[in-house]
Design a protein around this motif. Sequence first.
Motif, PDB file in Angstrom:
ATOM      1  N   SER A 157       0.717  -1.240  -0.024  1.00 40.00           N
ATOM      2  CA  SER A 157       0.363   0.011   0.121  1.00 40.00           C
ATOM      3  C   SER A 157       0.905   1.677   0.179  1.00 40.00           C
ATOM      4  O   SER A 157       0.275   1.680  -0.802  1.00 40.00           O
ATOM      5  CB  SER A 157      -0.601  -0.006   1.103  1.00 40.00           C
ATOM      6  N   ASN A 192       0.737   4.066  -3.245  1.00 41.21           N
ATOM      7  CA  ASN A 192       0.154   5.591  -2.580  1.00 41.21           C
ATOM      8  C   ASN A 192       1.867   6.246  -3.048  1.00 41.21           C
ATOM      9  O   ASN A 192       1.533   7.161  -3.755  1.00 41.21           O
ATOM     10  CB  ASN A 192       0.460   5.342  -0.779  1.00 41.21           C
ATOM     11  N   LYS A 226       1.464  10.611  -4.013  1.00 42.71           N
ATOM     12  CA  LYS A 226       1.094  11.379  -2.440  1.00 42.71           C
ATOM     13  C   LYS A 226       2.564  11.112  -2.349  1.00 42.71           C
ATOM     14  O   LYS A 226       4.050   9.994  -2.327  1.00 42.71           O
ATOM     15  CB  LYS A 226      -0.004  10.180  -1.365  1.00 42.71           C
ATOM     16  N   ALA A 229       2.050   8.473   1.568  1.00 42.03           N
ATOM     17  CA  ALA A 229       2.098   7.217   1.273  1.00 42.03           C
ATOM     18  C   ALA A 229       2.266   6.012   2.105  1.00 42.03           C
ATOM     19  O   ALA A 229       0.743   5.338   2.521  1.00 42.03           O
ATOM     20  CB  ALA A 229       3.118   6.796   0.152  1.00 42.03           C
TER      21      ALA A 229
END
Length: 563
Positions: free
Chosen positions: A478, A482, A488, A493
């Motif tokens: 993830s 991100n 991000k 993130a």
Amino acid sequence: MMLGLKVAVTSLCALLVGWCVMVLVEPNCLDAEFRHGAVAADTDTCSKIGRDMLQSGGSAVDGAIAALLCTSLLNVQSLSLGGGTVITVMDSSGDVKVINARETTPLNFKPNLLDECPKSFRRMAGTKWIAVPGEIRGYEEAHRRYGKLPWASLFQPTIQLAREGVAIRPIMARYLAMENYINSSEDKALWKFFSDEKGNQLQAGDIVKYEKLADTLEEIAAGGADALYKGRVGEDLIRDIQEEGGTITMEDLHSYQVEVTDPWTISLGDYKMYLPPPPTGGVLLGLVLNILKGYNMTPSALDADQKVLTYHRLAEALKFSTAAKHHVRDMKFTTADLKKLSEDAFADHLRSLISSDHTNKRKFYNISSQLDTVGTTHVSVLAEDGSAASITSTINHIFGSRVYSQRTGILLNNQLADFCHRVREINHADRRDSRMIPVVYPGERPPSLTSPAILKSDWETLVIGASGGSFITGGFASALMNYLWFGKSLPDAIAAPILFVDGRTVIKGEPGFDEDVLQALVAMGHQREEAVRFFNVVNAVSKKNGCICAVSDARKMGQPAGY
Ligand SMILES: *[C@@H]1O[C@H](CO)[C@@H](O)[C@H](O)[C@H]1NC(C)=O
Ligand SMILES: *[C@@H]1O[C@H](CO)[C@@H](O)[C@H](O)[C@H]1NC(C)=O
């Protein structure tokens, strides 16, 4: 709108930075950024100890070892000299190596050990689960190859802390307070160590002195890893383990060896990602990222009309990685072609099985293990000479085996419990087929999810890793999605709430995760439950255009340090 603005600001900064580099030579970094080096450990104190090493001319490995030794006092539940470590390191010329100092199976262990594996996650304490520790041999090898400062100097700040005493942090206090982590009648020595004179468990803010551990650290600082693997410390450690009924011997310590290998790599757009090979979880993380990169995700993947599909694809990729878990093993003890799991062709095949409108039953993914675990710690370091160290250390479960050696102050791991992932296979297989009976070999390293990584592109070095047992693969994937694909910043993130998929393929949203997305996923057939607690923690350091951004995950109340 916010996202668009951020992207605009970021590219403006990039332009300005490029311009400033030309005009001033000095990079124009943000206030929170560093220019020389940085350490992202689990705590403020340990990040600073690592940073001090960098500032006095140390390499990334020097900073990382000092930070980890410190972490063994501040997050005792996560790592100890009685555990193991996986080190991914890049020297200043850009060459990457992996030092695997994960624990090994002792020559003698409990017969039919795997018959004692539980069906679902629970306490697995006691000497029978202890594997031969590798932590200090790992530090020694890393320091021998990459260290710049004297070995003993890496130990001094932690020895001082241990003697002066350190306040128990709220994160550790949380576990001390729970009987299912340290049981007063079963884990007597550990319970006693963390109790006051009246027998009450210590709480956040209480001061603990680690006198025995300080003695041990002093002997290792003076005599090297041999003090533990061949000397007094080892003999006392073995005596304590044997008095509790354990089978590890001095011979196990003598014959323990680290493994130094080349990393495995995957390509992610302009980045090359270096990962540790099996039996670590690098191959599983690589699989998830290889599956997802085929969707060519950009910041629009989080737009309202695409967000559900994006997280559905992530959930599916994570389910395939859970299924691949049981293939992951020590390559010295298998003839299977594990490399295949890290190749694009395999990910392409699995991606072709992912539907865009529904999920499948567990059986479809061939998942055989449903055991979830928690624990571990990670440190990411970038030094001024360009060297980088990404290290994940663990004693496996929270407080490991809960076996505490009173003579040495060392807490022991319960790493043999990780072989239990193998047991589930037989429940689904033909029991008469002897090839399917799970076997554990002396000297074998148990499978793991740890995956300390380094990513490199023409303009950036990113040192990153995760801790949290079963939460590692999802939490790590993830953060990278991100950062690399959704635009991000590194802090955002890592901070973003994650979607977790557990060993039974049940999805769980971290508090703050988009409720609408969760409901839409349920409508696609995903099974959903609430999770009591999330353990995912990501620590990272990035250097881009001469500026260093370091992030220690706020979930474990971490703080990075740099200069
Ligand atoms: C602690 O251990 C005792 C003795 O084995 C057991 O009866 C008790 O249930 C345990 N407590 C917890 C919270 O696990
Ligand atoms: C699951 O296992 C079966 C039988 O070995 C195999 O045919 C199938 O391709 C596997 N499915 C996945 C998704 O790997």
